[in-house]
Design a protein around this motif. Sequence first.
Motif, mmCIF file in Angstrom:
data_model
loop_
_atom_site.group_PDB
_atom_site.id
_atom_site.type_symbol
_atom_site.label_atom_id
_atom_site.label_comp_id
_atom_site.label_asym_id
_atom_site.label_seq_id
_atom_site.Cartn_x
_atom_site.Cartn_y
_atom_site.Cartn_z
ATOM 1 N N ILE A 128 0.977 -1.427 0.089
ATOM 2 C CA ILE A 128 -0.138 -0.020 -0.018
ATOM 3 C C ILE A 128 0.242 1.070 0.181
ATOM 4 C CG2 ILE A 128 -1.299 1.187 1.224
ATOM 5 C CD1 ILE A 128 -3.295 -1.459 2.385
ATOM 6 N N ILE A 129 2.218 1.755 0.916
ATOM 7 C CA ILE A 129 2.451 2.773 0.874
ATOM 8 C C ILE A 129 3.443 2.835 -0.480
ATOM 9 C CG2 ILE A 129 4.839 3.114 2.132
ATOM 10 C CD1 ILE A 129 3.422 1.332 5.416
ATOM 11 N N GLN A 130 3.923 0.913 -1.187
ATOM 12 C CA GLN A 130 4.837 1.687 -2.381
ATOM 13 C C GLN A 130 4.235 1.712 -3.575
ATOM 14 O OE1 GLN A 130 7.296 -2.639 -2.450
ATOM 15 N NE2 GLN A 130 8.929 -1.411 -1.079
ATOM 16 N N GLU A 131 2.343 1.565 -3.497
ATOM 17 C CA GLU A 131 1.776 1.756 -4.618
ATOM 18 C C GLU A 131 0.491 2.683 -4.885
ATOM 19 O OE1 GLU A 131 1.209 -2.006 -5.806
ATOM 20 O OE2 GLU A 131 3.436 -2.158 -6.480
ATOM 21 N N ARG A 132 -0.006 3.020 -3.329
ATOM 22 C CA ARG A 132 -1.078 3.536 -2.975
ATOM 23 C C ARG A 132 -1.134 4.963 -2.423
ATOM 24 N NH1 ARG A 132 -5.376 -0.035 -1.606
ATOM 25 N NH2 ARG A 132 -3.912 -2.073 -1.090
ATOM 26 N N LEU A 133 0.305 5.371 -2.261
ATOM 27 C CA LEU A 133 0.318 7.003 -1.538
ATOM 28 C C LEU A 133 -0.019 8.043 -3.167
ATOM 29 C CD1 LEU A 133 2.580 6.338 0.602
ATOM 30 C CD2 LEU A 133 0.838 6.260 1.402
ATOM 31 N N LEU A 134 -0.813 8.898 -2.545
ATOM 32 C CA LEU A 134 -0.977 9.994 -3.427
ATOM 33 C C LEU A 134 -0.822 11.382 -2.575
ATOM 34 C CD1 LEU A 134 -1.481 10.982 -6.192
ATOM 35 C CD2 LEU A 134 -4.268 11.132 -4.883
ATOM 36 N N GLN A 135 1.110 11.635 -2.963
ATOM 37 C CA GLN A 135 1.091 12.883 -2.934
ATOM 38 C C GLN A 135 0.621 14.318 -3.317
ATOM 39 O OE1 GLN A 135 5.609 12.196 -2.589
ATOM 40 N NE2 GLN A 135 5.416 11.576 -0.511
ATOM 41 N N PHE A 136 0.441 15.570 -2.706
ATOM 42 C CA PHE A 136 0.312 16.586 -3.290
ATOM 43 C C PHE A 136 0.742 17.994 -2.881
ATOM 44 C CE2 PHE A 136 -1.115 15.960 1.231
ATOM 45 C CZ PHE A 136 -1.866 17.515 2.251
ATOM 46 N N THR A 137 0.752 18.532 -3.069
ATOM 47 C CA THR A 137 1.388 20.157 -2.915
ATOM 48 C C THR A 137 0.593 21.211 -3.516
ATOM 49 O OG1 THR A 137 3.190 21.493 -3.664
ATOM 50 C CG2 THR A 137 1.949 20.361 -5.601
ATOM 51 N N PHE A 138 0.320 22.488 -2.848
ATOM 52 C CA PHE A 138 -0.724 23.363 -3.155
ATOM 53 C C PHE A 138 0.286 25.036 -4.211
ATOM 54 C CE2 PHE A 138 -2.660 21.925 1.089
ATOM 55 C CZ PHE A 138 -3.595 21.700 0.421
ATOM 56 N N VAL A 139 0.125 24.824 -4.679
ATOM 57 C CA VAL A 139 0.080 26.117 -5.396
ATOM 58 C C VAL A 139 -0.619 27.276 -5.281
ATOM 59 C CG1 VAL A 139 0.573 27.341 -8.132
ATOM 60 C CG2 VAL A 139 1.263 24.954 -7.083
#
Length: 150
Positions: free
Chosen positions: A40-51
């Motif tokens: 899950i950690i390797q294949e199902r983490l969705l990281q994000f950012t703010f602009v």
Amino acid sequence: KLKLILTQFLLHLAEKTDGIIVTNDNLRDFVDTSDTWRKIIQERLLQFTFVEDHFMIPDDPLGRNGPHLDMFLRKDGRYVSPAGVPSTRLPAARPQRPAPSLPDRSPGETSELKRKLYDIFPDQKQRIDRILSDNPYMRDLNALSGLLLG
């Protein structure tokens, strides 16, 4: 302590629902807990950012060789490799037009999205015009921004 409990809850939930976890934490403290959680950690983490005040997610959440965001977010987008092992690692694919039940944007909606995208990506006007033209049903500023970043 609360963070630990919440993270365990999220990992259990992702495991039970075949879901993804939206976080910028790489969850390294849990990678050795179980093989399932490691996957899950390797294949199902969705990281994000703010602009500025815009929430942005990458077009290729698992990197250049991973699936396009549209496939990454689909449960049925996970495929079974020839060896019979489920995998989310699919070749990047262009988003396909959704079912015809979604109406195209109005000219006013398109103009407003174009204005907002020009403000965020002032040097990408030609690309913005093409993406808006190729995706006349899309109204989500974040999703359109993701296409520009991809």
